[in-house]
Design an enzyme around this catalytic site. Sequence first.
Site, short mmCIF file in Angstrom:
data_model
loop_
_atom_site.label_atom_id
_atom_site.label_comp_id
_atom_site.label_asym_id
_atom_site.label_seq_id
_atom_site.Cartn_x
_atom_site.Cartn_y
_atom_site.Cartn_z
N GLY A 28 0.83 -1.20 0.00
CA GLY A 28 0.00 0.00 0.00
C GLY A 28 0.86 1.25 0.00
N PRO B 249 -1.82 1.55 -5.09
CA PRO B 249 -1.74 2.89 -4.50
C PRO B 249 -2.98 3.27 -3.72
CG PRO B 249 -1.50 2.99 -6.91
CD PRO B 249 -1.70 1.55 -6.54
N ASN B 250 -4.08 2.56 -3.99
CA ASN B 250 -5.28 2.79 -3.19
C ASN B 250 -6.06 1.48 -3.06
OD1 ASN B 250 -7.75 3.93 -2.03
ND2 ASN B 250 -6.75 5.86 -2.53
N HIS C 149 -4.85 15.65 1.54
CA HIS C 149 -4.52 14.67 2.57
C HIS C 149 -4.16 15.36 3.89
CE1 HIS C 149 -4.10 11.83 -0.78
NE2 HIS C 149 -4.18 10.86 0.12
N LYS D 36 1.52 13.24 5.65
CA LYS D 36 1.85 12.44 4.47
C LYS D 36 3.23 12.81 3.94
CE LYS D 36 -0.04 10.84 0.09
NZ LYS D 36 0.47 9.47 0.38
N1 NDP Z 1 -2.78 2.03 -0.65
C1 NDP Z 1 -3.63 2.64 0.17
O1 NDP Z 1 -4.88 2.47 0.08
C2 NDP Z 1 -3.10 3.51 1.25
C3 NDP Z 1 -1.76 3.77 1.29
N2 NDP Z 1 -1.23 4.54 2.27
C4 NDP Z 1 0.21 4.65 2.26
O2 NDP Z 1 0.73 3.82 3.29
C5 NDP Z 1 1.94 4.37 3.80
C6 NDP Z 1 1.84 4.49 5.32
O3 NDP Z 1 0.82 5.43 5.62
P1 NDP Z 1 0.43 5.74 7.14
O4 NDP Z 1 0.07 4.50 7.85
O5 NDP Z 1 -0.53 6.85 7.08
O6 NDP Z 1 1.83 6.30 7.70
P2 NDP Z 1 2.39 6.26 9.19
O7 NDP Z 1 3.49 7.25 9.21
O8 NDP Z 1 1.29 6.38 10.16
O9 NDP Z 1 3.01 4.79 9.32
C7 NDP Z 1 4.17 4.39 8.65
C8 NDP Z 1 4.82 3.23 9.37
O10 NDP Z 1 6.06 2.92 8.73
C9 NDP Z 1 7.14 3.13 9.65
N3 NDP Z 1 8.27 3.77 9.00
C10 NDP Z 1 8.30 4.99 8.44
N4 NDP Z 1 9.53 5.27 7.95
C11 NDP Z 1 10.28 4.20 8.24
C12 NDP Z 1 11.65 3.88 8.01
N5 NDP Z 1 12.46 4.72 7.38
N6 NDP Z 1 12.08 2.69 8.43
C13 NDP Z 1 11.26 1.83 9.04
N7 NDP Z 1 9.95 2.09 9.30
C14 NDP Z 1 9.48 3.25 8.90
C15 NDP Z 1 6.57 4.04 10.72
O11 NDP Z 1 7.31 3.89 11.90
P3 NDP Z 1 7.30 5.09 12.99
O12 NDP Z 1 5.92 5.03 13.59
O13 NDP Z 1 8.38 4.74 13.91
O14 NDP Z 1 7.55 6.37 12.24
C16 NDP Z 1 5.16 3.53 10.82
O15 NDP Z 1 5.08 2.34 11.55
C17 NDP Z 1 2.15 5.68 3.04
O16 NDP Z 1 3.00 5.46 1.96
C18 NDP Z 1 0.75 6.02 2.54
O17 NDP Z 1 0.78 6.81 1.38
C19 NDP Z 1 -2.00 5.10 3.23
C20 NDP Z 1 -3.36 4.91 3.24
C21 NDP Z 1 -4.02 4.11 2.23
O1 LIG Z 2 -0.98 8.73 2.84
C1 LIG Z 2 -2.21 8.50 2.83
O2 LIG Z 2 -2.95 8.75 3.79
C2 LIG Z 2 -2.78 7.90 1.61
N1 LIG Z 2 -1.97 7.52 0.67
C3 LIG Z 2 -2.33 6.88 -0.54
C4 LIG Z 2 -1.90 7.71 -1.74
O3 LIG Z 2 -0.81 8.31 -1.71
O4 LIG Z 2 -2.62 7.73 -2.74
C5 LIG Z 2 -3.77 6.45 -0.57
C6 LIG Z 2 -4.72 7.36 0.12
O5 LIG Z 2 -4.86 8.50 -0.65
C7 LIG Z 2 -4.25 7.70 1.53
#
Ligand code: NDP
Ligand SMILES: O=C(O)C1=N[C@H](C(=O)O)C[C@H](O)C1
Length: 272
Positions: free
Chosen positions: A105, A132-133, A161, A165
Amino acid sequence: MTNTQIPVVVSGATGKMGREIIKAIAQAPDMYLVGAIGRKHIGEDIGEVIGIGELEIPVTDNLEVVLAQASQESQLPVMVDVTHPSIIYDNIRSAIAYGVRPVVGTTGLSEQQIADLAIFADKASTGCIIAPNFSVGVILMQQAAIAAAKYFQHVEIIELHHNQKADAPSGTAIKTAQMLSELGQSFNPALVDEKEHLTGARGATYGENIRIHSVRVPGLVARQEVIFGAMGETLKIEHNASDRTCYMAGVLLCVRKVLALKSLIYGLEKLL
Ligand SMILES: NC(=O)C1=CN([C@@H]2O[C@H](COP(=O)(O)OP(=O)(O)OC[C@H]3O[C@@H](n4cnc5c(N)ncnc54)[C@H](OP(=O)(O)O)[C@@H]3O)[C@@H](O)[C@H]2O)C=CC1
Ligand SMILES: O=C(O)C1=N[C@H](C(=O)O)C[C@H](O)C1
């Protein structure tokens, strides 16, 4: 755990998405958690950390050890990764190298990186999904945009967002622009000699002149607007994610579908 359940490693377990995914896996009868990768709460039980009670899985920061254990435990382990653009490429390569199927994701991979990973997955005959989503609503928004593009020459994308992000524009906006680009038509013919008095005012450009604008403010989860214009009318197609639970059905679908794949798929729309 039973022989028919899918073992799942969650990378980014303590993050906003990771927490929801672990709750969803804990409730799915056909899967079970085998590893929780994070940087915080090391050694603590992930179930306790996210408030759903003990799961007997401690948080660890050693992805390779967890991948090795998962691949020894079963022929069909899956890694769901929701981490950060800076580590996602290496995480996917490591998972495939250990025979663990990635469901990704995390956004921020370049087109070149995705192409390289597709070759890597092909050579290993290992399924990999980069989505990506994970929201079905977003896929419907993209398909509606594709349908509208047949009748409109002018289109711009605005994605909004939360301000934690890391990447811009969003992976979803890039994928939407890519889908529109693949239609082979050219958008947004210049009607005047335009000058930007502040750099970036007209957003970023994807392919044949598709504009993407990124907004980051607290209080939001995720929103995307695809705005079409023609003589005397505009059409706005909008998706609003108000809670991260909207992604969970897509995540679980990908975990199930990746087992039957032998190569990389980019986009949930290819699985619906
Ligand atoms: N495909 C989809 O539908 C969706 C995709 N996303 C994507 O998912 C990803 C995560 O989003 P989100 O959960 O909001 O982000 P968060 O920052 O809340 O979580 C990210 C996680 O990854 C860890 N992390 C970040 N950087 C590193 C690093 N350099 N090394 C090791 N661990 C790391 C963080 O650790 P720590 O807490 O210690 O920083 C945390 O556990 C993003 O790329 C976002 O765009 C998000 C929502 C929906
Ligand atoms: O970082 C987020 O929150 C999200 N990231 C994804 C993206 O970059 O498209 C999916 C969703 O928009 C949430």
